[in-house]
Scaffold this motif. Structure first.
Motif, PDB file in Angstrom:
ATOM      1  N   GLY A   1      25.245  -1.232 -35.055  1.00 17.60           N
ATOM      2  CA  GLY A   1      24.727  -0.589 -36.263  1.00 17.60           C
ATOM      3  C   GLY A   1      25.848  -0.154 -37.187  1.00 17.60           C
ATOM      4  O   GLY A   1      27.025  -0.279 -36.872  1.00 17.60           O
TER       5      GLY A   1
ATOM      6  N   PRO B   1      20.187  -1.038 -36.832  1.00 18.99           N
ATOM      7  CA  PRO B   1      20.681  -0.940 -35.457  1.00 18.99           C
ATOM      8  C   PRO B   1      20.000  -1.977 -34.565  1.00 18.99           C
ATOM      9  O   PRO B   1      18.840  -2.305 -34.782  1.00 18.99           O
ATOM     10  CB  PRO B   1      20.294   0.480 -35.031  1.00 18.99           C
TER      11      PRO B   1
ATOM     12  N   MET C   1      21.424   6.876 -31.914  1.00 17.90           N
ATOM     13  CA  MET C   1      20.718   5.613 -32.172  1.00 17.90           C
ATOM     14  C   MET C   1      21.460   4.483 -31.484  1.00 17.90           C
ATOM     15  O   MET C   1      21.839   4.633 -30.346  1.00 17.90           O
ATOM     16  CB  MET C   1      20.522   5.365 -33.660  1.00 17.90           C
ATOM     17  N   ALA C   2      21.649   3.380 -32.168  1.00 21.87           N
ATOM     18  CA  ALA C   2      22.168   2.214 -31.457  1.00 21.87           C
ATOM     19  C   ALA C   2      23.583   2.460 -30.967  1.00 21.87           C
ATOM     20  O   ALA C   2      24.397   3.065 -31.647  1.00 21.87           O
ATOM     21  CB  ALA C   2      22.153   1.015 -32.366  1.00 21.87           C
ATOM     22  N   GLN C   3      23.866   2.031 -29.785  1.00 17.77           N
ATOM     23  CA  GLN C   3      25.210   2.160 -29.253  1.00 17.77           C
ATOM     24  C   GLN C   3      26.132   1.106 -29.873  1.00 17.77           C
ATOM     25  O   GLN C   3      27.301   1.327 -30.073  1.00 17.77           O
ATOM     26  CB  GLN C   3      25.195   1.991 -27.733  1.00 17.77           C
TER      27      GLN C   3
ATOM     28  N   LEU D   1      14.058   0.534 -30.577  1.00 15.59           N
ATOM     29  CA  LEU D   1      14.524  -0.471 -31.539  1.00 15.59           C
ATOM     30  C   LEU D   1      13.623  -1.702 -31.545  1.00 15.59           C
ATOM     31  O   LEU D   1      13.615  -2.471 -32.505  1.00 15.59           O
ATOM     32  CB  LEU D   1      15.948  -0.919 -31.187  1.00 15.59           C
TER      33      LEU D   1
ATOM     34  N   HIS E   1      28.436  17.880 -34.538  1.00 17.93           N
ATOM     35  CA  HIS E   1      29.306  16.707 -34.428  1.00 17.93           C
ATOM     36  C   HIS E   1      30.541  16.770 -35.318  1.00 17.93           C
ATOM     37  O   HIS E   1      31.471  15.994 -35.136  1.00 17.93           O
ATOM     38  CB  HIS E   1      28.525  15.428 -34.723  1.00 17.93           C
TER      39      HIS E   1
ATOM     40  N   GLU F   1      19.123  16.495 -44.719  1.00 16.98           N
ATOM     41  CA  GLU F   1      20.386  17.177 -44.484  1.00 16.98           C
ATOM     42  C   GLU F   1      20.963  17.665 -45.820  1.00 16.98           C
ATOM     43  O   GLU F   1      20.914  16.962 -46.815  1.00 16.98           O
ATOM     44  CB  GLU F   1      21.331  16.155 -43.857  1.00 16.98           C
TER      45      GLU F   1
ATOM     46  N   THR G   1      23.243  19.041 -37.220  1.00 13.26           N
ATOM     47  CA  THR G   1      24.056  17.861 -36.888  1.00 13.26           C
ATOM     48  C   THR G   1      25.528  17.985 -37.262  1.00 13.26           C
ATOM     49  O   THR G   1      26.399  17.675 -36.467  1.00 13.26           O
ATOM     50  CB  THR G   1      23.461  16.614 -37.571  1.00 13.26           C
TER      51      THR G   1
ATOM     52  N   MET H   1      20.775   5.951 -24.599  1.00 17.51           N
ATOM     53  CA  MET H   1      20.875   6.156 -26.043  1.00 17.51           C
ATOM     54  C   MET H   1      21.801   7.318 -26.394  1.00 17.51           C
ATOM     55  O   MET H   1      22.460   7.314 -27.421  1.00 17.51           O
ATOM     56  CB  MET H   1      19.501   6.382 -26.657  1.00 17.51           C
ATOM     57  N   THR H   2      21.829   8.319 -25.538  1.00 16.31           N
ATOM     58  CA  THR H   2      22.661   9.485 -25.813  1.00 16.31           C
ATOM     59  C   THR H   2      24.072   9.322 -25.255  1.00 16.31           C
ATOM     60  O   THR H   2      24.867  10.258 -25.285  1.00 16.31           O
ATOM     61  CB  THR H   2      21.999  10.737 -25.215  1.00 16.31           C
TER      62      THR H   2
ATOM     63  N   THR I   1      20.483  13.867 -28.914  1.00 14.25           N
ATOM     64  CA  THR I   1      21.341  13.968 -30.087  1.00 14.25           C
ATOM     65  C   THR I   1      20.784  15.015 -31.043  1.00 14.25           C
ATOM     66  O   THR I   1      19.591  14.983 -31.312  1.00 14.25           O
ATOM     67  CB  THR I   1      21.409  12.600 -30.792  1.00 14.25           C
TER      68      THR I   1
ATOM     69  N   GLU J   1      30.963  12.726 -38.313  1.00 13.38           N
ATOM     70  CA  GLU J   1      30.261  11.458 -38.259  1.00 13.38           C
ATOM     71  C   GLU J   1      28.976  11.688 -37.503  1.00 13.38           C
ATOM     72  O   GLU J   1      28.745  12.762 -36.976  1.00 13.38           O
ATOM     73  CB  GLU J   1      31.090  10.366 -37.579  1.00 13.38           C
ATOM     74  N   VAL J   2      28.147  10.666 -37.488  1.00 11.61           N
ATOM     75  CA  VAL J   2      26.862  10.822 -36.828  1.00 11.61           C
ATOM     76  C   VAL J   2      26.843   9.957 -35.581  1.00 11.61           C
ATOM     77  O   VAL J   2      27.220   8.790 -35.631  1.00 11.61           O
ATOM     78  CB  VAL J   2      25.734  10.445 -37.802  1.00 11.61           C
TER      79      VAL J   2
ATOM     80  N   HIS K   1      18.970  11.770 -38.195  1.00  4.00           N
ATOM     81  CA  HIS K   1      19.903  10.695 -37.886  1.00  4.00           C
ATOM     82  C   HIS K   1      19.482   9.985 -36.605  1.00  4.00           C
ATOM     83  O   HIS K   1      19.638   8.785 -36.472  1.00  4.00           O
ATOM     84  CB  HIS K   1      21.314  11.260 -37.704  1.00  4.00           C
ATOM     85  N   SER K   2      18.988  10.762 -35.661  1.00  2.00           N
ATOM     86  CA  SER K   2      18.619  10.167 -34.376  1.00  2.00           C
ATOM     87  C   SER K   2      17.478  10.977 -33.760  1.00  2.00           C
ATOM     88  O   SER K   2      17.573  11.418 -32.630  1.00  2.00           O
ATOM     89  CB  SER K   2      19.847  10.159 -33.460  1.00  2.00           C
TER      90      SER K   2
END
Lengths: 591, 193
Positions: free
Chosen positions: B47, A340, B42-44, A372, A164, A306, A160, A446-447, A29, B38-39, A108-109
């Motif tokens: 979150g 999360p 991380m968590a799918q 996590l 996105h 950011e 980012t 995760m991605t 990401t 949007e971002v 963010h990630s």
């Protein structure tokens, strides 16, 4: 026709329109969707790589063969790929070569924040910095042209919100795709010191030519405007500034390295004050200052996090350049936190439960969904540095403290094949006694579920040979290799406990599929039979987000626990925790 | 004409990104400039998720500034409270009444208050707290909050209903078109249309 594309989709479209023949990447990401979208164009050969270094090397090979090639990665991926980048930067590029670096300001990630425009200056190669999707597409074409004209790799750097964010893009027709073929060229393609010294000089000469190019290219252009204050922008900062000051005079820099210093000098001379607006480092600003011009920038606008219109508005307001924004007195109510969490039924839940129950002393961690586990309610990961670091960190802790007992390194399958394999080699060659847990869900989750070397199929869903970790570990020399099913709690716990206490190196392969990828797991689910629930809280200890307190109370006034059947994916961990027959299976049809 | 800023908020897995995709495409086809942000990552699942959509004559930044959103669609009750400061005074706020209790509450140290809707109403008296919980049951699918919300949105923007339906039908899997048509109508009904 204009269509709505994200920056990543636009870069893929650019690859399609501007003759890209070959593309590769490792997911990360915010870069992942670039290759995912390129793969939709059958005209481009595309493939995932096991890591960014390999991606870069394969793309270099394609460029050496005279094909326009592109490789994409997140900012920290360029760290992994820095070795081939720094050498290739001095070599003579034949087919156009574009390195896309997708930076993640604000993290963010990501595990860190870095401005990869610095890499371009470091490697002495040009970098393009688009500010929206339309530019992201067009800059791919510009990058290929620059690459072939000056025989240099070119970096296309996004952040980012360009990656996105979506915006309108004008589509064009694709040009012809060509492969001129590999030609032997000892002096340009073999960086033995005798050649590298000559190439070093060529790189400087190339840079001088690029400086001249920078003065003339329309990648850098002036938007005339009103007022005595001029602005210089790079990347996404441009549209944020336009949002706040639509009519300001702006010198927009599309190529922040090398800079058009004469053009800038002319611009700066025409204003009372010039402010450089850029996200992250004072990359453009410092080059201008070093050239002896007076500009401002990071003295006003923060160099971390950011950037957004809000920050620019506040800054310009404080400076009296625009009226200060009236801040609404927010009565900002206290929303409860929603950190999360693991998906319901995630196979990582079972292995971390076992590691906690077995009282692992130190758990070194890695990059993936399973990171996590470091945060509450698990608190079951003590370190996380970068891709593959878990194994090396665990070995170092063992060597410093004198014992590997109770030390576990947890790493996912994609991360293990990315850069955990060499960590395992270190463990073997240095007689380490740590426990390595490969939490193997057979996908890069995760991605968003990209296939990795363990998966068994490639980006085009064509079958390949899935790497068998048990055979790999044994072949490398590990005697104690134990596959476990993390949804089967008792045997998993037994193996984890035994191996943590053992005085030898072991590799536990905790294997169960991701509940989301490649497709959503559909199993029978579970429901709570509240009559039997004693509110003992055992089921809650697996930390499944489908399990929450209900409003029904026991005689002692404690909340019974309930399962949200909509969220439940039927992993069955909770039923193994319940001693009171309060959790029962229910078929998917609800019977 | 000033741009319209829409913020969608909720919990990962609720289909927020699909909703923001659909509305952005509706705006594009209505010949507006559109940007969306949007971002990912991380968590799918589970979150906090937020998506910004901006449309109008000319949109520069894809990001909405705090206190500058005209419309908020919240897919979960607590999330409306978390993000309401993004709204202008007297902006349009519609939120689901669905409460998704995060696992952090399991310890008992963090409590999801019973009166979240009331807390929200205190700050945003004009907020529409919609009974999505029952609406989902009536539609017969627990995963269509996003399209219900599109139905809600369609009642306050001057874009014909058929434009929304056209894009929505293209965006959802063919076998789910019918249930999503119902969901869209449900969103309109919740707003009294």
């Amino acid at each position: 026709m204009k269509t709505l594309l994200s920056g990543n989709e636009a870069i893929a479209r650019g690859a399609y329109e501007y003759g890209c023949v070959f593309a590769t990447a490792y997911p990360g990401t915010p870069s992942t969707e670039i290759l995912e979208n390129i793969a939709k164009y059958k005209e481009i050969k595309s493939q995932w790589a096991p890591n960014e270094k390999v991606a870069m090397e394969v793309a270099i090979g394609a460029a050496m063969a005279g094909a326009r090639s592109l490789c994409a990665m997140k900012h920290v991926g360029v760290n992994v790929a820095a070795d081939p980048l720094m050498s290739f930067a001095f070599m003579e590029v034949k087919g156009g070569f574009v390195l896309v670096s997708a930076d993640d300001p604000g993290m963010h990630s990501s595990q860190n924040e870095q401005d990869n425009r610095n890499y371009a200056k470091f490697a002495k190669i040009p970098v393009l910095d688009p500010s929206d999707s339309d530019e992201a597409k067009r800059f791919v074409g510009e990058a290929f042209k620059i690459s072939e004209t000056f025989h240099t790799p070119v970096m296309l750097r996004t952040t980012t919100r360009t990656s996105h964010g979506k915006g309108l893009v004008e589509l064009g027709e694709p040009i012809e795709r060509k492969v001129s073929g590999f030609e032997k060229n000892f002096e340009k393609l073999v960086v033995l010191p005798m050649n590298a010294r000559k190439l070093r000089v060529c790189a400087e000469e190339r840079l001088r030519k690029l400086e001249t190019f920078a003065e003339n290219t329309n990648l850098n252009f002036e938007e005339p405007g009103e007022g005595r204050i001029g602005f210089i922008t790079s990347g996404i900062a441009h549209v944020h500034l336009k949002e706040v000051l639509p009519n300001a005079p702006i010198l927009k820099i599309g190529m922040p390295y090398p800079l058009p210093l004469n053009k800038i000098r002319d611009f700066v001379s025409r204003f009372d004050r010039v402010i450089v607006v850029e996200e992250l480092d004072p990359f453009v600003e410092e080059q201008i200052l070093a050239a002896g011009m007076k500009v401002e920038g990071k003295n006003l606008i923060p160099g971390i996090w950011e950037l957004n219109p809000e920050i620019i508005r506040e800054t310009l307001g404080k400076e009296g350049i625009i009226p200060a924004k009236e801040r609404k007195q927010t009565t900002k109510a206290d929303a409860i936190p929603r950190p999360p969490v693991f998906c319901p039924g995630c196979p990582h839940l079972g292995i971390f439960h076992a590691l906690k129950k077995a009282k692992a002393k130190i758990i070194t961690g890695d990059i993936g969904c399973y990171t996590l586990a470091a945060i509450p309610p698990f608190n079951a990961m003590d370190t996380c540095v970068c891709m593959g670091a878990s194994i090396g960190n665990a070995i170092g802790i063992e060597k410093a403290t004198g014992s590997g007992k109770g030390i576990a390194a947890v790493i996912g399958d994609s991360t293990f094949t990315h850069s955990g394999l060499t960590g395992l080699v270190d463990a073997i060659m240095n007689n380490s006694h740590i426990t390595i847990v490969i939490s193997d869900n057979s996908i890069t989750a995760m991605t968003g579920g990209q296939p990795d070397p363990r998966t068994g199929w490639d980006i085009h869903h064509e079958e390949n040979t899935p790497m068998d970790f048990e055979i790999v570990a044994r072949a490398m020399g590990v005697d104690h290799v134990y596959p476990v099913d993390p949804t089967d709690m008792a045997p998993t716990f037994e193996v984890v406990k035994r191996e943590l206490e053992a005085d030898h190196l072991s590799v536990i392969i905790s294997q169960a599929p991701c509940v989301l990828y490649p497709k959503k797991v559909k199993r029978d689910k579970f429901f709570t039979f509240l009559d039997n629930c004693t509110a003992c809280t055992m089921c809650s200890r697996i930390n499944c987000q489908a399990i929450t307190r209900s409003s029904e109370l026991t005689e002692k006034g404690r909340n019974k626990w309930q399962i949200n059947v909509d969220l439940c994916t039927g992993c069955g961990l909770c039923i193994q925790m319940c001693k009171f027959d309060a959790i029962r299976p229910i078929s998917r049809k609800g019977e | 004409m000033a741009n319209t800023n829409i913020i969608l908020v909720g919990v990962g897995g609720q289909g927020i990104l699909l909703a923001s995709e659909v509305m952005s495409e509706v705006f594009r086809r209505a010949n507006f400039d559109v940007k969306k942000s949007e971002v990912h990552g991380m968590a799918q699942r589970g979150g906090v998720v937020s998506s910004h959509v901006r449309f109008g004559e000319k949109v520069y930044s894809p990001m909405i500034e705090e206190g500058d959103a005209d419309i908020m669609l919240s897919f979960e009750l607590m999330e409306a409270l978390r993000w309401e400061h993004y709204l202008k005074p007297n902006a349009f706020l519609a939120t689901s009444n669905v409460r998704m209790v995060p696992p952090i509450c399991n310890s008992g140290k963090v409590v999801y208050p019973e009166d979240t809707a009331e807390s929200l109403k205190k700050i945003r008296p004009e907020a529409h707290v919609l009974d999505i919980e029952n609406a989902l049951k009536e539609v017969g699918n627990s995963k269509v909050t996003n399209v219900i919300m599109l139905g809600v949105l369609s009642t306050i923007l001057e874009i014909p209903e058929k434009n929304w339906l056209e894009v929505m039908k293209e965006a959802v899997p063919p076998k789910l078109v019918d249930v999503n048509i119902k969901a869209f109508a449900m969103g309109r009904k919740l707003m009294g249309n």
